[in-house]
Design an enzyme around this catalytic site. Structure first.
Site, PDB file in Angstrom:
ATOM      1  N   HIS A  59      -4.034  -5.814  -3.259  1.00 55.17           N
ATOM      2  CA  HIS A  59      -3.092  -6.734  -2.609  1.00 55.17           C
ATOM      3  C   HIS A  59      -3.818  -7.658  -1.649  1.00 55.17           C
ATOM      4  O   HIS A  59      -4.837  -7.304  -1.081  1.00 55.17           O
ATOM      5  CB  HIS A  59      -1.924  -6.025  -1.915  1.00 55.17           C
ATOM      6  CG  HIS A  59      -2.222  -5.081  -0.783  1.00 55.17           C
ATOM      7  ND1 HIS A  59      -3.107  -4.040  -0.856  1.00 55.17           N
ATOM      8  CD2 HIS A  59      -1.698  -5.008   0.477  1.00 55.17           C
ATOM      9  CE1 HIS A  59      -3.100  -3.361   0.291  1.00 55.17           C
ATOM     10  NE2 HIS A  59      -2.264  -3.939   1.121  1.00 55.17           N
ATOM     11  N   HIS A 116       0.875   2.502   0.865  1.00 56.80           N
ATOM     12  CA  HIS A 116       1.709   2.698   2.065  1.00 56.80           C
ATOM     13  C   HIS A 116       2.613   1.505   2.397  1.00 56.80           C
ATOM     14  O   HIS A 116       3.053   1.363   3.540  1.00 56.80           O
ATOM     15  CB  HIS A 116       0.810   3.035   3.269  1.00 56.80           C
ATOM     16  CG  HIS A 116      -0.087   1.895   3.699  1.00 56.80           C
ATOM     17  ND1 HIS A 116      -1.327   2.103   4.245  1.00 56.80           N
ATOM     18  CD2 HIS A 116       0.078   0.549   3.667  1.00 56.80           C
ATOM     19  CE1 HIS A 116      -1.877   0.943   4.547  1.00 56.80           C
ATOM     20  NE2 HIS A 116      -1.041  -0.023   4.207  1.00 56.80           N
TER      21      HIS A 116
HETATM   22  C1  DHB Z   1       2.200  -4.943   2.501  1.00 56.00           C
HETATM   23  C2  DHB Z   1       1.216  -4.024   2.171  1.00 56.00           C
HETATM   24  C3  DHB Z   1       0.452  -3.408   3.157  1.00 56.00           C
HETATM   25  O1  DHB Z   1      -0.560  -2.534   2.900  1.00 56.00           O
HETATM   26  C4  DHB Z   1       0.708  -3.682   4.492  1.00 56.00           C
HETATM   27  O2  DHB Z   1       0.002  -3.024   5.420  1.00 56.00           O
HETATM   28  C5  DHB Z   1       1.683  -4.610   4.845  1.00 56.00           C
HETATM   29  C6  DHB Z   1       2.433  -5.231   3.838  1.00 56.00           C
HETATM   30  C7  DHB Z   1       3.036  -5.595   1.448  1.00 56.00           C
HETATM   31  O3  DHB Z   1       2.795  -5.408   0.245  1.00 56.00           O
HETATM   32  O4  DHB Z   1       3.969  -6.322   1.797  1.00 56.00           O
HETATM   33 FE    FE Z   2      -1.666  -1.932   4.760  1.00 50.17          FE
END
Ligand code: DHB
Ligand code: FE
Length: 290
Positions: free
Chosen positions: A199, A18
């Site tokens: 991430h 997302h």
């Molecule tokens: C990013 C990814 C996320 O899931 C989020 O909530 C905010 C930022 C990103 O990759 O920048």
């Molecule tokens: Fe997120």
């Protein structure tokens, strides 16, 4: 088992990341730029699939990012029972996307059934929705005047510890399936699990991506979700980064598929993986119930 055509049924589950920058790329018409083109290519099939498999309702499992909730109030599992939900202003101005129409009748039924089935949900009658919900809708539906159907937002706390375990999420998905399939109207419902994949947005390991772990997660989610559900939260954080824990939400959607409760294996209609989008590895699956 023959489907009772008077009742609602889950036709498919969809899984997708997302990343907020994806929403910005769509809104600013940058999807064909070299950085973004390979990502959006992976969703071409999905947009067509959505048109051909338009559901009556989407049950959308996502996480709020301190938009509707804050440290004042941290529901582990919150179901949106309102008639509509406004896309939130997350600081850059609200995304220019349609408001989200809810399904109060089905949402109330699910709340009743799931709570009686021993999962204590928080009922939310007023809630704004952030990129966690609107980016998956944009990826699957493209730029539209209105979303193709009502959406029931289901927010999971994966932002502030303690977070729910993968196993809890997987069992909750099974309870959501029982709830949906006991609703007395012949609605086709899709359940979406969103967030992830690997991430980490801050700290010493910011920028962490783990392709191998992500792809094993996708394999296991398809083939052996029960085993995958036993992975403890600390493994997600260690292997997929602090925000990789968003992936437990995919187990809610997977738990709602028929095979988990004795039905046939789902059909894998689409699988896609791409690195990077912003700071995140993007994963995407479509599984159809037979
Ligand atoms: C990013 C990814 C996320 O899931 C989020 O909530 C905010 C930022 C990103 O990759 O920048
Ligand atoms: Fe997120």
């Amino acid at each position: 088992m023959a489907q009772d055509h008077g009742k609602a049924r889950i036709t498919a589950s969809v899984y997708t990341s997302h990343v907020p920058a994806i929403g910005v790329a769509i809104d600013q018409h940058k999807t064909t730029e070299p950085y973004w083109q390979p990502l959006f290519k992976g969703y071409e099939y999905s947009k067509q699939w959505m048109k051909e498999n338009k559901p009556d309702v989407i049950f959308l499992v996502y996480n709020d990012h301190a938009t509707a909730f804050s440290l004042d109030l941290i529901p582990t599992f919150a179901i949106g029972t309102a008639a509509e939900f406004t896309p939130a202003d997350e600081g850059y101005g609200a995304r220019p996307v349609p408001k989200v129409i809810g399904h109060p009748e089905l949402a109330s039924h699910i709340a009743h059934s799931v709570i009686q089935d021993e999962f204590d949900l928080t009922i939310v009658n007023k809630m704004d929705v952030d990129h966690g919900l609107t980016v998956p809708l944009s990826l699957m539906c493209g730029e539209v005047e209105e979303w193709p159907c009502p959406v029931i937002p289901f927010a999971v706390n994966v932002v502030q510890y303690p977070v729910p375990s993968g196993h809890r999420c997987f069992m909750l998905g099974q309870a959501i399936r029982r709830a949906i399939e006991s609703f007395d109207k012949p609605l086709n419902v899709q359940i979406w699990g969103t967030g992830g994949m690997s991430h980490q947005l801050q700290g010493a390991r910011a920028g962490l991506i783990n392709r191998e772990w992500d792809n094993q997660f996708l394999d296991q989610l398809i083939e052996n979700p029960e085993e995958l559900s036993k992975v403890p939260h600390i493994n997600y954080v260690r292997e997929a980064g602090s925000e990789g824990i968003e992936l437990v939400m995919w187990l809610i959607a997977r738990g709602a598929m028929s095979d988990v409760s004795g039905g046939e294996k789902p059909h894998l209609a689409h699988r896609f993986y791409h690195v990077p989008a912003s700071n995140t590895a993007v994963g995407h699956l479509i599984l159809e119930n037979k």
